[in-house]
Design a protein around this motif. Structure first.
Motif, mmCIF file in Angstrom:
data_model
loop_
_atom_site.group_PDB
_atom_site.id
_atom_site.type_symbol
_atom_site.label_atom_id
_atom_site.label_comp_id
_atom_site.label_asym_id
_atom_site.label_seq_id
_atom_site.Cartn_x
_atom_site.Cartn_y
_atom_site.Cartn_z
ATOM 1 N N ARG A 132 0.824 -1.217 0.000
ATOM 2 C CA ARG A 132 0.000 0.000 0.000
ATOM 3 C C ARG A 132 0.854 1.261 0.000
ATOM 4 O O ARG A 132 0.357 2.352 -0.201
ATOM 5 C CB ARG A 132 -0.921 0.081 1.227
ATOM 6 N N LEU A 133 2.151 1.120 0.251
ATOM 7 C CA LEU A 133 3.037 2.278 0.385
ATOM 8 C C LEU A 133 3.526 2.737 -0.982
ATOM 9 O O LEU A 133 4.677 2.532 -1.355
ATOM 10 C CB LEU A 133 4.210 1.935 1.309
ATOM 11 N N SER A 134 2.640 3.375 -1.714
ATOM 12 C CA SER A 134 2.974 3.822 -3.064
ATOM 13 C C SER A 134 3.427 5.273 -3.095
ATOM 14 O O SER A 134 3.964 5.730 -4.092
ATOM 15 C CB SER A 134 1.777 3.628 -3.993
ATOM 16 N N GLY A 135 3.219 6.018 -2.021
ATOM 17 C CA GLY A 135 3.635 7.411 -1.972
ATOM 18 C C GLY A 135 4.890 7.587 -1.145
ATOM 19 O O GLY A 135 5.201 6.784 -0.272
ATOM 20 N N ALA A 136 5.646 8.646 -1.429
ATOM 21 C CA ALA A 136 6.849 8.941 -0.648
ATOM 22 C C ALA A 136 6.430 9.400 0.746
ATOM 23 O O ALA A 136 5.380 10.014 0.893
ATOM 24 C CB ALA A 136 7.666 10.013 -1.349
ATOM 25 N N PRO A 137 7.146 9.099 1.780
ATOM 26 C CA PRO A 137 8.427 8.417 1.817
ATOM 27 C C PRO A 137 8.336 6.895 1.865
ATOM 28 O O PRO A 137 9.342 6.213 1.809
ATOM 29 C CB PRO A 137 9.067 8.947 3.101
ATOM 30 N N GLY A 138 7.152 6.321 1.974
ATOM 31 C CA GLY A 138 6.994 4.868 1.947
ATOM 32 C C GLY A 138 7.510 4.165 3.186
ATOM 33 O O GLY A 138 7.991 3.038 3.115
ATOM 34 N N LEU A 139 7.385 4.813 4.337
ATOM 35 C CA LEU A 139 7.910 4.258 5.583
ATOM 36 C C LEU A 139 6.914 3.308 6.238
ATOM 37 O O LEU A 139 5.706 3.534 6.204
ATOM 38 C CB LEU A 139 8.231 5.381 6.568
ATOM 39 N N LEU A 140 7.444 2.247 6.850
ATOM 40 C CA LEU A 140 6.627 1.279 7.572
ATOM 41 C C LEU A 140 7.212 1.083 8.959
ATOM 42 O O LEU A 140 8.416 0.871 9.114
ATOM 43 C CB LEU A 140 6.593 -0.072 6.831
ATOM 44 N N ARG A 141 6.343 1.155 9.964
ATOM 45 C CA ARG A 141 6.737 0.904 11.345
ATOM 46 C C ARG A 141 5.874 -0.205 11.893
ATOM 47 O O ARG A 141 4.664 -0.259 11.669
ATOM 48 C CB ARG A 141 6.583 2.168 12.200
ATOM 49 N N LEU A 142 6.524 -1.104 12.635
ATOM 50 C CA LEU A 142 5.850 -2.219 13.294
ATOM 51 C C LEU A 142 6.088 -2.093 14.786
ATOM 52 O O LEU A 142 7.211 -1.823 15.214
ATOM 53 C CB LEU A 142 6.420 -3.546 12.818
#
Length: 147
Positions: A132-142
């Motif tokens: 789903r992270l198609s936009g900048a910055p595309g960061l993922l946190r868990l």
């Protein structure tokens, strides 16, 4: 009046981590959700940003992440509880979704995402959210307990 937020070292390190994908793994009451939701709000402070917040179940999403975001934002956010969104000052949006049915997350385009209690989410949630992270910055946190 500005509210001062104090983070302990692990929360701070998680919050400022420059990596595209990062995790905060800690025990019960270690402030994981607090740090994660604060991070998500910071990411959503950019005009037009969409930040996805995912939890394993709808009750967890509603009772933990939604409540935590409301504590931070107070009346500053435009809240739509039926859509589970908060438009925050600065022009971004928080979208809250449960991983009860991970396929329902498909179709969302986000700039950043948080998966709360990631260890309790269905196995494919991570891949679906990452996609789903198609936009900048595309960061993922868990954030999760050491399950």
């Amino acid at each position: 009046m500005q509210k001062t937020i104090v983070l302990h070292r692990a929360q701070h390190d998680f919050f400022v981590c420059p990596d595209r994908i990062a995790a905060y793994i800690g025990g019960i009451r270690s402030g994981k959700s607090f740090a994660g939701v604060l991070w998500a709000i910071e990411q959503a402070s950019v005009p037009g940003a969409i930040v996805l917040i995912v939890a394993p179940t709808y009750p967890m999403l509603r009772d933990i992440d939604w409540v935590e975001a409301q504590k931070f934002l107070g009346t500053a956010a435009a809240v739509n509880k039926s859509e589970m969104t908060m438009d925050i000052p600065g022009g971004g949006r928080l979208m809250f979704r449960s991983a009860d049915s991970p396929d329902r997350i498909r179709g969302i385009s986000a700039n950043a995402a948080l998966i709360d209690e990631a260890g309790y989410c269905p196995k494919d949630t991570y891949d679906i959210v990452l996609g789903r992270l198609s936009g900048a910055p595309g960061l993922l946190r868990l954030v999760t307990t050491p399950k």
